[in-house]
Write a protein that holds these residues in place. Structure first.
Motif, PDB file in Angstrom:
ATOM      1  N   GLN A 412       0.846  -1.210  -0.075  1.00 53.37           N
ATOM      2  CA  GLN A 412       0.004   0.085  -0.161  1.00 53.37           C
ATOM      3  C   GLN A 412       0.742   1.189   0.139  1.00 53.37           C
ATOM      4  O   GLN A 412       1.785   1.264   0.874  1.00 53.37           O
ATOM      5  CB  GLN A 412      -0.914  -0.022   0.987  1.00 53.37           C
ATOM      6  CG  GLN A 412      -1.897   0.972   1.202  1.00 53.37           C
ATOM      7  CD  GLN A 412      -2.851   0.935   2.364  1.00 53.37           C
ATOM      8  OE1 GLN A 412      -2.687   1.645   3.267  1.00 53.37           O
ATOM      9  NE2 GLN A 412      -4.087   0.375   1.940  1.00 53.37           N
ATOM     10  N   THR A 414       0.848   5.416   0.036  1.00 59.53           N
ATOM     11  CA  THR A 414      -0.030   6.702  -0.098  1.00 59.53           C
ATOM     12  C   THR A 414       0.694   7.803  -0.481  1.00 59.53           C
ATOM     13  O   THR A 414       1.928   8.062   0.107  1.00 59.53           O
ATOM     14  CB  THR A 414      -0.568   7.025   1.461  1.00 59.53           C
ATOM     15  OG1 THR A 414      -1.331   5.849   1.699  1.00 59.53           O
ATOM     16  CG2 THR A 414      -1.511   8.319   1.306  1.00 59.53           C
ATOM     17  N   LEU A 434      -5.843   9.763 -11.191  1.00 59.67           N
ATOM     18  CA  LEU A 434      -6.812   8.691 -11.128  1.00 59.67           C
ATOM     19  C   LEU A 434      -7.180   7.854 -12.337  1.00 59.67           C
ATOM     20  O   LEU A 434      -7.068   6.792 -12.430  1.00 59.67           O
ATOM     21  CB  LEU A 434      -8.150   9.156 -10.508  1.00 59.67           C
ATOM     22  CG  LEU A 434      -8.000   9.662  -8.971  1.00 59.67           C
ATOM     23  CD1 LEU A 434      -8.975  10.319  -8.488  1.00 59.67           C
ATOM     24  CD2 LEU A 434      -7.738   8.241  -8.167  1.00 59.67           C
ATOM     25  N   LEU A 437      -4.088   5.800 -13.403  1.00 55.56           N
ATOM     26  CA  LEU A 437      -3.753   4.604 -12.494  1.00 55.56           C
ATOM     27  C   LEU A 437      -4.911   3.416 -12.816  1.00 55.56           C
ATOM     28  O   LEU A 437      -4.602   2.351 -12.654  1.00 55.56           O
ATOM     29  CB  LEU A 437      -3.871   4.975 -10.927  1.00 55.56           C
ATOM     30  CG  LEU A 437      -2.682   5.757 -10.581  1.00 55.56           C
ATOM     31  CD1 LEU A 437      -2.751   6.451  -9.263  1.00 55.56           C
ATOM     32  CD2 LEU A 437      -1.172   5.124 -10.817  1.00 55.56           C
ATOM     33  N   GLU A 438      -6.068   4.087 -13.300  1.00 61.30           N
ATOM     34  CA  GLU A 438      -7.185   3.251 -13.658  1.00 61.30           C
ATOM     35  C   GLU A 438      -6.741   2.542 -14.855  1.00 61.30           C
ATOM     36  O   GLU A 438      -7.075   1.303 -15.141  1.00 61.30           O
ATOM     37  CB  GLU A 438      -8.453   4.096 -13.757  1.00 61.30           C
ATOM     38  CG  GLU A 438      -9.624   3.186 -14.043  1.00 61.30           C
ATOM     39  CD  GLU A 438     -11.085   4.135 -14.445  1.00 61.30           C
ATOM     40  OE1 GLU A 438     -11.846   3.224 -14.765  1.00 61.30           O
ATOM     41  OE2 GLU A 438     -10.980   5.324 -13.979  1.00 61.30           O
ATOM     42  N   ILE A 442      -4.263  -0.277 -11.609  1.00 58.32           N
ATOM     43  CA  ILE A 442      -3.876  -0.357 -10.301  1.00 58.32           C
ATOM     44  C   ILE A 442      -4.822   0.266  -9.455  1.00 58.32           C
ATOM     45  O   ILE A 442      -5.259   1.582  -9.300  1.00 58.32           O
ATOM     46  CB  ILE A 442      -2.602   0.905 -10.379  1.00 58.32           C
ATOM     47  CG1 ILE A 442      -1.453   0.295 -11.234  1.00 58.32           C
ATOM     48  CG2 ILE A 442      -1.995   0.988  -8.912  1.00 58.32           C
ATOM     49  CD1 ILE A 442      -0.324   1.172 -11.335  1.00 58.32           C
ATOM     50  N   THR A 444      -6.784   2.154  -6.897  1.00 51.97           N
ATOM     51  CA  THR A 444      -6.329   3.488  -6.308  1.00 51.97           C
ATOM     52  C   THR A 444      -7.587   4.200  -5.740  1.00 51.97           C
ATOM     53  O   THR A 444      -8.977   4.185  -6.248  1.00 51.97           O
ATOM     54  CB  THR A 444      -5.709   4.451  -7.359  1.00 51.97           C
ATOM     55  OG1 THR A 444      -4.868   3.902  -7.836  1.00 51.97           O
ATOM     56  CG2 THR A 444      -5.320   5.820  -6.529  1.00 51.97           C
ATOM     57  N   LEU A 451      -3.776  10.212  -2.886  1.00 51.25           N
ATOM     58  CA  LEU A 451      -3.826   8.833  -3.522  1.00 51.25           C
ATOM     59  C   LEU A 451      -3.417   7.485  -2.636  1.00 51.25           C
ATOM     60  O   LEU A 451      -2.416   7.539  -2.353  1.00 51.25           O
ATOM     61  CB  LEU A 451      -3.037   8.848  -4.741  1.00 51.25           C
ATOM     62  CG  LEU A 451      -3.689   9.835  -5.814  1.00 51.25           C
ATOM     63  CD1 LEU A 451      -2.654   9.990  -7.086  1.00 51.25           C
ATOM     64  CD2 LEU A 451      -5.003   9.908  -6.240  1.00 51.25           C
ATOM     65  N   ILE A 453      -3.083   3.772  -2.727  1.00 54.29           N
ATOM     66  CA  ILE A 453      -2.807   2.668  -3.872  1.00 54.29           C
ATOM     67  C   ILE A 453      -2.521   1.502  -3.178  1.00 54.29           C
ATOM     68  O   ILE A 453      -1.759   1.259  -2.247  1.00 54.29           O
ATOM     69  CB  ILE A 453      -1.861   3.206  -4.652  1.00 54.29           C
ATOM     70  CG1 ILE A 453      -1.979   4.609  -5.497  1.00 54.29           C
ATOM     71  CG2 ILE A 453      -1.436   2.351  -6.028  1.00 54.29           C
ATOM     72  CD1 ILE A 453      -0.989   5.471  -5.810  1.00 54.29           C
ATOM     73  N   GLU A 454      -3.257   0.577  -3.969  1.00 53.98           N
ATOM     74  CA  GLU A 454      -2.681  -1.059  -3.667  1.00 53.98           C
ATOM     75  C   GLU A 454      -1.908  -1.426  -4.788  1.00 53.98           C
ATOM     76  O   GLU A 454      -2.441  -1.639  -6.017  1.00 53.98           O
ATOM     77  CB  GLU A 454      -3.933  -1.687  -3.247  1.00 53.98           C
ATOM     78  CG  GLU A 454      -4.627  -1.697  -1.985  1.00 53.98           C
ATOM     79  CD  GLU A 454      -5.596  -2.720  -1.562  1.00 53.98           C
ATOM     80  OE1 GLU A 454      -5.994  -3.705  -2.483  1.00 53.98           O
ATOM     81  OE2 GLU A 454      -6.104  -2.587  -0.680  1.00 53.98           O
ATOM     82  N   ALA A 455      -0.727  -1.486  -4.865  1.00 51.75           N
ATOM     83  CA  ALA A 455       0.237  -1.962  -5.961  1.00 51.75           C
ATOM     84  C   ALA A 455      -0.232  -3.499  -6.214  1.00 51.75           C
ATOM     85  O   ALA A 455      -0.038  -4.139  -5.398  1.00 51.75           O
ATOM     86  CB  ALA A 455       1.490  -1.658  -5.786  1.00 51.75           C
ATOM     87  N   ILE A 468       5.131   5.314  -8.006  1.00 51.21           N
ATOM     88  CA  ILE A 468       4.063   6.142  -8.476  1.00 51.21           C
ATOM     89  C   ILE A 468       4.246   7.241  -9.541  1.00 51.21           C
ATOM     90  O   ILE A 468       3.552   7.549 -10.565  1.00 51.21           O
ATOM     91  CB  ILE A 468       2.863   6.282  -7.348  1.00 51.21           C
ATOM     92  CG1 ILE A 468       2.668   4.768  -6.532  1.00 51.21           C
ATOM     93  CG2 ILE A 468       1.688   6.725  -7.710  1.00 51.21           C
ATOM     94  CD1 ILE A 468       2.121   3.580  -7.432  1.00 51.21           C
TER      95      ILE A 468
END
Length: 802
Positions: A412, A414, A434, A437-438, A442, A444, A451, A453-455, A468
């Motif tokens: 995770q 941030t 966003l 990343l979408e 990824i 988010t 942001l 984020i769960e990598a 990121i």
């Protein structure tokens, strides 16, 4: 990584996009495309043919006369392939076709029989021999029976394809798979991605009933998945599968092995297939090898292991090197009916150590070393089971035999949009971030202006905020980063006066016809102080590579003479080289040797060749002396330059001079001693070496423009009889000092010894130029100045020759 665009199109719609444009967009997003390979090589008129008849050529034992149906006609083709036979469907290059290598197919007669085309092997269509299945390594390629006669053979063989060659950085292990590339391309094109759908019918029998699993080395193998497939029919893979493997640079072998290689390329997860019956015990045990344990791998090489190597065993003996290569004792073969599919997560450090110690790298070890996706381990096994069911007719036993202590929790991260923008120097909105990343899939969330984020575990390179930032920057476009000038009080960079003068020296010497040489700073004890302008205690290396490279040099000349000898020995009889580099003198207070920059030159052979109506001129002392004068003239130091005859070890006693600037000794010039020349297999060779650091550190007057003279000059010539030991330079200095401000130039133009000049004497003739930039000189003024010169010369024992 070789990426087939035809294969890629199964996951991401790239129809309508030229491969060149796709490659450009991928490169601009951060993954460099090294090359674009057109597998068709521009071939046309290559079709599917059917061999209706095949008989021996009456005049050649190794040739066959074939009657081949190519769709619109039956034509005769002479073929020398050993595996040609009646009833085959083959690849035919018809008359007019052009194969790779600009090989044109024409009508021909072979031993009196007409041949209209060529029956082809895959190698003749541009496929590398190492990628062709062993069954067709020699001879023509035989197509499946369902191939349509007369149809274009290129799509059937997957040659209507373009391959992109990726040059991946070590962190982008995700792009070592087709799905990883698909995620990347889908994000670039803002498209969806079609992942493989895995469905198959399971047997009522459970895998856990026929196979047991025990993992003893949990740290190096935290997850192991095994599936069992019965009633497998080992055979040649379907053409589509072979085509994809060959496009990726993998040789097809059989359907079981090809499936494991296909899934490796598709998911990036290495698999291995064991022959269940060859396992013998119905058990798999993962452990560290015993010290000195041996295993024969699939490449038929016996390898000796140590206690750090991870092995897969049947509980009794090793059957595979974990993550590197399988063992020959459990290999799938033509008689295999039951297959165990291995999919595991092996620690990168363990695989790397084993691979290095046994001297074996494989596609599997490469991927394990860089990191595989822990969430694809089981999925890849399921995909392989599905393909073995569909392609090899196997029955997949229910469930899997699994050991799983692997942490699959995503990292995770941030980060705030301001943090990202500040480091990129850009203004990207949170919505745009966003969106990026979408597109990259990824997960988010925007929480409290940050942001979160769960990598995804498929992206092993995403660990910290900066990762990121890089993702957002490359997908937004590096070209979009604004160009700004740094705010600073420092002045723009430039050359220091010393650097500028050194550049003048190099440019002048190269303009004079000398080539730059770069030689070793290390030399032998015997050569370390040879030709040195200044000697000091030598600096010896503690661990030299050899005796010839054990001590730091104190002169540039020895190695340059070696370079001259090397060239002359190879029939390059005229050598003119120079070098600017450091010599190392004594030891400073910090314990390091004192570095002093020198410039040196070596000349031998002809200076001017005897071209058409030209005169040949050999290198001599005055050629090199003139080069030094020209160089000093460019540096604005010619007026303070002088030469004095001297003697130095290794130099000719009568043709060597010291170089002085403002009365300070800065170097030497002269001929190498004949004994030294002979020792080095050289003819007349001239060298010079100057303490460049001392010269370039001297102050020089600012260069000022001098108007073109408006008034005439007046010349007077004088011939002086002096002792043979008196140098012309000494007389020239006396004349210049006595001539006063009206004397602008003194030039020696003649030297005479012989009749009418007594023994021990010589005659030197000088031309003196008098000039005043403000007015025209009168005869009386010139006579007065000239007489002063003559009087001073008389006092210096120089007699005016009548």
């Amino acid at each position: 990584m070789l990426v087939s665009t035809k294969w890629l199109n199964e996951y991401v719609n790239i129809n309508g996009i030229k491969p060149e444009n796709l490659a450009e967009r991928i490169t601009r997003s951060g993954i460099e495309v090294d090359s674009i390979i057109d597998r068709s090589h521009g071939m046309t008129n290559v079709v599917v043919g059917y061999v209706k008849e095949c008989v021996k050529h009456p005049e050649a034992d190794k040739l066959n006369i074939c009657q081949v149906d190519v769709g619109d006609e039956v034509t005769q083709i002479i073929c020398g392939a050993p595996n040609i036979a009646e009833g085959q469907k083959v690849i035919v290059a018809r008359t007019g076709a052009v194969l790779p290598g600009n090989f044109k197919i024409k009508k021909a007669k072979l031993r009196g029989e007409e041949s209209n085309g060529m029956i082809c092997s895959l190698q003749e269509l541009g496929i590398e021999g190492k990628h062709v299945a062993k069954a067709y390594a020699e001879g023509i390629y035989v197509l499946p029976n369902d191939a349509l006669v007369g149809s274009d053979a290129l799509p059937l063989l997957g040659l209507d394809d373009t391959v992109l060659e990726f040059d991946l950085t070590p962190n982008r292990s995700d792009a070592l798979s087709m799905l990883g590339v698909a995620y990347e391309v889908a994000a670039i094109l803002s498209q969806g991605i079609a992942l493989p759908s895995i469905t198959y019918k399971e047997s009522n029998e459970k895998a856990s009933d026929v196979l047991k699993l025990r993992v003893e080395a949990v740290k190096d193998n935290p997850m192991y998945v095994a599936k069992v497939v019965k009633n497998v029919k080992v055979a040649e893979s379907p053409l589509w599968l072979q085509n994809y493997l060959m496009a990726a640079g993998v040789r097809p072998r059989n359907n079981v092995v090809d499936i494991t290689n296909y899934v490796l390329l598709e998911y990036g997860q290495p698999l291995h297939a064991f022959d269940y019956d060859r396992l013998k015990t119905g058990e798999i045990v993962v452990r560290h090898a015993d010290e000195g344990e041996k295993i024969t791998t699939l490449d038929d090489t016996e390898r000796t292991l140590n206690a750090q190597n991870l092995v897969i065993t049947n509980g009794e003996e090793a059957v595979a090197l974990a993550g590197v290569m399988g063992g020959a004792n459990s290999e799938v073969h033509e008689g295999t009916t039951t297959v165990v599919i291995e999919s595991a997560y092996f620690a990168a450090s363990s695989v790397r150590q084993t691979s290095k110690e046994v001297g074996l790298r494989s596609d599997a070890s490469t991927r394990f070393e860089k990191g595989v996706d822990p969430n694809r381990v089981q999925e890849a096994a399921e995909r392989a089971a599905q393909l073995m069911s569909d392609i090899a007719g196997g029955e997949v036993l229910a469930g899997s035999v699994i050991f799983d202590e692997l942490d699959k929790t995503p990292v995770q991260i941030t980060v705030s949009p301001d943090y990202i923008n500040n480091r990129l120097g850009m203004k990207i909105s949170m919505d745009e971030m966003l969106s990026i990343l979408e597109r990259l899939r990824i997960p988010t969330q925007a929480i409290n202006g940050n942001l979160v984020i769960e990598a995804p575990t498929r992206r092993q390179d995403l660990r910290i905020k900066e990762d990121i930032i890089e993702e957002i920057a490359r997908m937004h476009g590096y070209d979009e980063i604004p160009k700004t000038v740094p705010v600073t009080e420092s002045k723009p960079g430039g050359l220091t006066p010393y650097q500028a003068k050194r550049r003048i020296v190099r440019q002048f010497l190269e303009g004079a016809g000398l080539l730059q040489a770069i030689t070793y700073s290390l030399t032998s004890k015997e050569q370390s102080q040879a030709f040195a302008l200044e000697t000091a205690p030598v600096t010896e290396l503690l661990m030299p590579m050899s005796e010839d490279r054990a001590i730091l040099r104190q002169s540039l000349i020895p190695h340059m003479l070696e370079a001259a000898t090397y060239n002359v020995a190879r029939r390059i009889d005229s050598v003119a080289i120079y070098e600017t580099g450091s010599v190392f003198l004594g030891v400073e207070e910090d314990g390091l040797p004192r570095e002093v920059e020198h410039v040196a030159a070596v000349l031998t052979g002809k200076w001017v060749d005897n071209a058409w109506q030209g005169e040949m001129k050999k290198v001599d002392f005055f050629v090199l002396k003139g080069i030094i004068e020209g160089m000093m003239g460019r540096l604005g130091m010619l007026e303070s330059l002088s030469f004095e005859q001297t003697t130095l070890d290794g130099m000719h006693p009568g043709r060597t001079a010291s170089i002085f600037l403002n009365g300070e000794n800065v170097g030497m010039v002269g001929q190498v001693h004949p004994t030294e020349q002979k020792k080095r297999d050289l003819k007349e060779t001239y060298v010079m070496e100057i303490n460049l650091e001392k010269v370039l550190s001297m102050e020089t007057d600012e260069l000022l423009y001098v108007p073109v003279p408006r008034y005439p000059s007046m010349s007077r010539d004088i011939a002086l009889v002096v002792s043979t030991e008196t140098s012309a330079g000494t007389l020239e200095m006396i004349i210049q000092q006595a001539g006063g401000k009206l004397l602008k130039d003194v030039r020696l133009f003649d030297l005479y010894e012989g009749d009418n000049v007594e023994d021990g004497k010589k005659s030197l003739a000088f031309s003196l130029t008098y000039f005043d930039a403000e007015r025209t000189l009168t005869d009386e003024e010139v006579v007065k100045a000239h007489e002063k010169v003559l009087n001073v010369l008389t006092e210096a024992n120089a007699l005016l020759r009548g």
